[in-house]
Write a protein that holds these residues in place. Sequence first.
Motif: not given
Lengths: 293, 293
Positions: B80-84
Amino acid sequence: MTTVVMLTEDHPNGVLVDASKPLINIEDQGLTRGDGVFETMLAANRTVRKLDMHLSRLTNSARMLDLPAPNQNALTQAIELGLKEAAEGPQTVLGSEEHVVKIIISRGTAEEGAHSWITVAPAPQSTLEQRTNGVKALTLPRGHDPAEEGSYPWLLTGAKTLSYALNMAVLRYAKKQGADDVIFVTDDRRILEGATSSVIVARVNNGVKTLLTPEPNHGILPGTTQGAIFKAAQKNGWALGFGPLYPQDLYEADGVWLTSSVRLLAPVTHLNGNPLRHNEEFTAELLDYLAQG
Amino acid sequence: MTTVVMLTEDHPNGVLVDASKPLINIEDQGLTRGDGVFETMLAANRTVRKLDMHLSRLTNSARMLDLPAPNQNALTQAIELGLKEAAEGPQTVLGSEEHVVKIIISRGTAEEGAHSWITVAPAPQSTLEQRTNGVKALTLPRGHDPAEEGSYPWLLTGAKTLSYALNMAVLRYAKKQGADDVIFVTDDRRILEGATSSVIVARVNNGVKTLLTPEPNHGILPGTTQGAIFKAAQKNGWALGFGPLYPQDLYEADGVWLTSSVRLLAPVTHLNGNPLRHNEEFTAELLDYLAQG
């Protein structure tokens, strides 16, 4: 501590780098795809043994993977630098200071391309002890006969690649079964090779001493140490044999060893939990050939 | 630019790191031995498709390699962090913004042990184009039937490891022959899978539409995309078939595709230089199932 020498654009013959810091890009294809080749070598008294044979095998591996041909002169200089700077290695039964030297060529990142480096580290005690204490080996089916793959270059049979997960997995499997190492066999139980070594066998018959190994270049990575032992043994009056070997041949042998560059040779003391004949004189004799070589 | 999130002791759910700097130790066993596992996934509109199936396959791969079981919750947060944070991805024919997301678990250094990270990058245009333009494929012998290895866990059949040198080598081989991709066959020419994909085939007979694929879990890595397509197709009235397929079946088919997580599905337009039937309606229909899924 491992000494690392990188070959870079600015330092084509190698420059010392601090291996305690991260040195490799996270998108290096050596890491993300096991896409690269390597050689592991033994240095005795800070000189690599049979460097030519290793460089030649490395060049062949690189060619099979469409990697740039290694610059042998640059690699040789980088190895010299690494060995000069390396921490002291152990003194061994062979009477020499010993180090493990590796050459790695990785395909690198898509942007920067292939790159090479050398690592040098004192030879690990656990490996050296196998020369005298021997190893317990397990025969495990390889799942297919690699000899059948020789005509399919895309399968990389005979290249020494960074894709070594299977070799590591079989060693873990052996340890769980109480063994130290593995001897691969075909489904019809023909002996192939160790997980990271060659298999050699001594047989004495009517006073004739014969050294045997499964036929090299037949889907088996040609062992540089096996080759060096056979060459010296022949000069010293041994007969040589290349041909199919089965577990029965190992049980009936006068000596069985796993040979590899760093370990040199380790007598196989047990096969599948059953004791094998262990001839300490032969072990000393073959080690002595390697010490002279 | 690739966005990288590392799971560390201090940041068990992941922390952004600067991937332009070296991040990996030169003695990481993921690099030196290809000793690790991975998954490659597609994110549409910054949500990973069929994440559960990928995490489940990753957990199985890790188990086969005796790596610590992945913390699925931590990985999900790291993704999720990477995609954000990821750079903008391309808008595709499916009407969504698309990224490639990878999870990697490496055995790490002997001292520090296994570690994991996530990479996120905009989906590459060349891959997306294969969905509509298709690929030219070459059948190549796999050298052995992986189904015969299923009972030998030490061979890691079915694990998705970092030891991918062979898969990369066959793709290079195909490109030299003017093809884009490879379909592996056994020595008796039974269809197995692509170098990094599954093979599916459509057949229409007396108005009955059937989708076929070589029997999964039979020495073939179970394809998560193939699985998703089959599930949706069945709901939409297709019959399903699992069984031996031969090149003749591909020449006689009403459609042949390579399926994989990022490419989704690519029609095979040519097999060994010979044209195959390319039914654009079927391609659109199957893509539509995936877009809904």
